[in-house]
Design a protein around this motif. Structure first.
Motif, PDB file in Angstrom:
ATOM      1  N   ALA A  56       0.834  -1.204   0.000  1.00  0.00           N
ATOM      2  CA  ALA A  56       0.000   0.000   0.000  1.00  0.00           C
ATOM      3  C   ALA A  56       0.869   1.256   0.000  1.00  0.00           C
ATOM      4  CB  ALA A  56      -0.928  -0.013   1.223  1.00  0.00           C
ATOM      5  N   ALA A  57       1.940   1.236   0.786  1.00  0.00           N
ATOM      6  CA  ALA A  57       2.816   2.404   0.873  1.00  0.00           C
ATOM      7  C   ALA A  57       3.537   2.643  -0.453  1.00  0.00           C
ATOM      8  CB  ALA A  57       3.835   2.204   1.998  1.00  0.00           C
ATOM      9  N   LEU A  58       4.005   1.567  -1.086  1.00  0.00           N
ATOM     10  CA  LEU A  58       4.721   1.708  -2.363  1.00  0.00           C
ATOM     11  C   LEU A  58       3.769   2.161  -3.469  1.00  0.00           C
ATOM     12  CD1 LEU A  58       7.052  -1.420  -2.172  1.00  0.00           C
ATOM     13  CD2 LEU A  58       7.794   0.978  -2.220  1.00  0.00           C
ATOM     14  N   ALA A  59       2.568   1.585  -3.480  1.00  0.00           N
ATOM     15  CA  ALA A  59       1.604   1.945  -4.521  1.00  0.00           C
ATOM     16  C   ALA A  59       1.250   3.428  -4.429  1.00  0.00           C
ATOM     17  CB  ALA A  59       0.352   1.086  -4.398  1.00  0.00           C
ATOM     18  N   GLU A  60       1.161   3.935  -3.198  1.00  0.00           N
ATOM     19  CA  GLU A  60       0.822   5.342  -3.022  1.00  0.00           C
ATOM     20  C   GLU A  60       1.997   6.251  -3.371  1.00  0.00           C
ATOM     21  OE1 GLU A  60      -0.798   6.302   0.793  1.00  0.00           O
ATOM     22  OE2 GLU A  60      -0.646   8.466   0.434  1.00  0.00           O
ATOM     23  N   ALA A  61       3.199   5.808  -3.016  1.00  0.00           N
ATOM     24  CA  ALA A  61       4.381   6.672  -3.183  1.00  0.00           C
ATOM     25  C   ALA A  61       4.969   6.623  -4.590  1.00  0.00           C
ATOM     26  CB  ALA A  61       5.452   6.278  -2.160  1.00  0.00           C
ATOM     27  N   ALA A  62       4.665   5.586  -5.354  1.00  0.00           N
ATOM     28  CA  ALA A  62       5.350   5.389  -6.641  1.00  0.00           C
ATOM     29  C   ALA A  62       5.075   6.533  -7.610  1.00  0.00           C
ATOM     30  CB  ALA A  62       4.939   4.061  -7.263  1.00  0.00           C
ATOM     31  N   GLY A  63       3.849   7.016  -7.666  1.00  0.00           N
ATOM     32  CA  GLY A  63       3.547   8.124  -8.571  1.00  0.00           C
ATOM     33  C   GLY A  63       3.481   7.665 -10.019  1.00  0.00           C
ATOM     34  N   PRO A  64       3.030   8.578 -10.893  1.00  0.00           N
ATOM     35  CA  PRO A  64       2.803   8.197 -12.295  1.00  0.00           C
ATOM     36  C   PRO A  64       4.081   7.872 -13.062  1.00  0.00           C
ATOM     37  CG  PRO A  64       2.459  10.550 -11.965  1.00  0.00           C
ATOM     38  CD  PRO A  64       2.634   9.953 -10.611  1.00  0.00           C
ATOM     39  N   ASP A  65       5.220   8.395 -12.623  1.00  0.00           N
ATOM     40  CA  ASP A  65       6.468   8.109 -13.328  1.00  0.00           C
ATOM     41  C   ASP A  65       7.233   6.936 -12.720  1.00  0.00           C
ATOM     42  OD1 ASP A  65       6.071  10.172 -15.140  1.00  0.00           O
ATOM     43  OD2 ASP A  65       7.055  11.646 -13.834  1.00  0.00           O
ATOM     44  N   GLY A  66       6.671   6.350 -11.682  1.00  0.00           N
ATOM     45  CA  GLY A  66       7.358   5.251 -11.027  1.00  0.00           C
ATOM     46  C   GLY A  66       7.024   3.909 -11.649  1.00  0.00           C
ATOM     47  N   PRO A  67       7.521   2.849 -11.056  1.00  0.00           N
ATOM     48  CA  PRO A  67       7.244   1.513 -11.575  1.00  0.00           C
ATOM     49  C   PRO A  67       5.780   1.136 -11.328  1.00  0.00           C
ATOM     50  CG  PRO A  67       8.330   1.371  -9.453  1.00  0.00           C
ATOM     51  CD  PRO A  67       8.317   2.826  -9.831  1.00  0.00           C
ATOM     52  N   ARG A  68       5.319   0.145 -12.060  1.00  0.00           N
ATOM     53  CA  ARG A  68       3.987  -0.408 -11.821  1.00  0.00           C
ATOM     54  C   ARG A  68       4.074  -1.312 -10.595  1.00  0.00           C
ATOM     55  NH1 ARG A  68       0.667  -4.311 -15.277  1.00  0.00           N
ATOM     56  NH2 ARG A  68       2.624  -4.779 -16.317  1.00  0.00           N
ATOM     57  N   VAL A  69       3.375  -0.978  -9.546  1.00  0.00           N
ATOM     58  CA  VAL A  69       3.460  -1.733  -8.289  1.00  0.00           C
ATOM     59  C   VAL A  69       2.401  -2.835  -8.318  1.00  0.00           C
ATOM     60  CG1 VAL A  69       3.483  -1.590  -5.782  1.00  0.00           C
ATOM     61  CG2 VAL A  69       4.258   0.368  -7.145  1.00  0.00           C
ATOM     62  N   VAL A  70       2.841  -4.074  -8.246  1.00  0.00           N
ATOM     63  CA  VAL A  70       1.964  -5.225  -8.471  1.00  0.00           C
ATOM     64  C   VAL A  70       1.962  -6.122  -7.230  1.00  0.00           C
ATOM     65  CG1 VAL A  70       1.578  -7.270  -9.921  1.00  0.00           C
ATOM     66  CG2 VAL A  70       2.504  -5.169 -10.938  1.00  0.00           C
TER      67      VAL A  70
END
Lengths: 132, 132
Positions: A37-51
């Motif tokens: 949940a923390a990574l998905a929120e922090a990744a942002g649109p330019d980050g990796p796809r969090v799966v």
């Protein structure tokens, strides 16, 4: 929007079933789910796809993530803290995204990645087709 | 010749740089290279494609192999003996080849595989294309 072989091609797999070693009594929410949940929120649109992934089979040393992308080596990292290592994982993912084959020089990896690489797997092996 | 989704699609990656833990003094030939040669010879035409890899990054618990194939989970196994576990690895590879998604029920895996799975990674995540 990022296109081509940048972070948009990168998957950051996060084990949802990981419990972090040493947490007693076990938390109600698994640390892996909290990390996701923390990574998905922090990744942002330019980050990796969090799966989210059900289990990356590194149960003795969670939390665990994997980085992969087309034509790249896949890397699995463990012993992550679900709060303290969020920025570390995204930093490592950005460096991974910047390396076309996923091979980040050892000294340029986050220190936690250097010490807690569980395994790596090469990109697919080219198959030489025989003429018919 | 095997075709379709059988063993012909399966890659058995073998880490060539592995040294088996506890071997002192270090052997002239790395145990990983010995394991690769033994597996390549024993696999036969119906077995998996045995592929040498420079390092699977499980250096603390070699020897190490990985099983993968199209549409399948990838599994990494460690703590292998370069002579004693050749048949075990090929048995595990055959069971993996027989499972379309690579998911062999836990009780049907060789005991060494049950105890020494280093990590696993899911098959590629389907990407849902947005209409233009």
């Amino acid at each position: 929007m990022t296109t081509g072989r940048g972070a948009a091609d990168i998957e950051l797999l996060v084990c949802m079933t990981c419990r972090r070693a040493g947490v007693e009594p076990p938390a109600d929410t698994r640390e892996g789910a909290t990390l996701f949940a923390a990574l998905a929120e922090a990744a942002g649109p330019d980050g990796p796809r969090v799966v989210p992934v059900e289990c990356l089979s590194n149960c003795r040393a969670g939390c665990t993530v994997a980085l992969r992308g087309p034509g790249r080596w896949t890397y699995v990292y463990g012993a992550l803290h679900e709060v303290e290592h969020v920025a570390t994982v995204l930093d490592g993912a950005a460096r991974y995204a910047a390396a076309p084959d996923g091979l980040v020089p050892w000294r340029e990896r986050p220190e936690h990645f250097r010490r807690n690489c569980v395994a790596r797997v090469p990109p697919p092996t080219p198959v030489l087709e025989k003429p018919e």
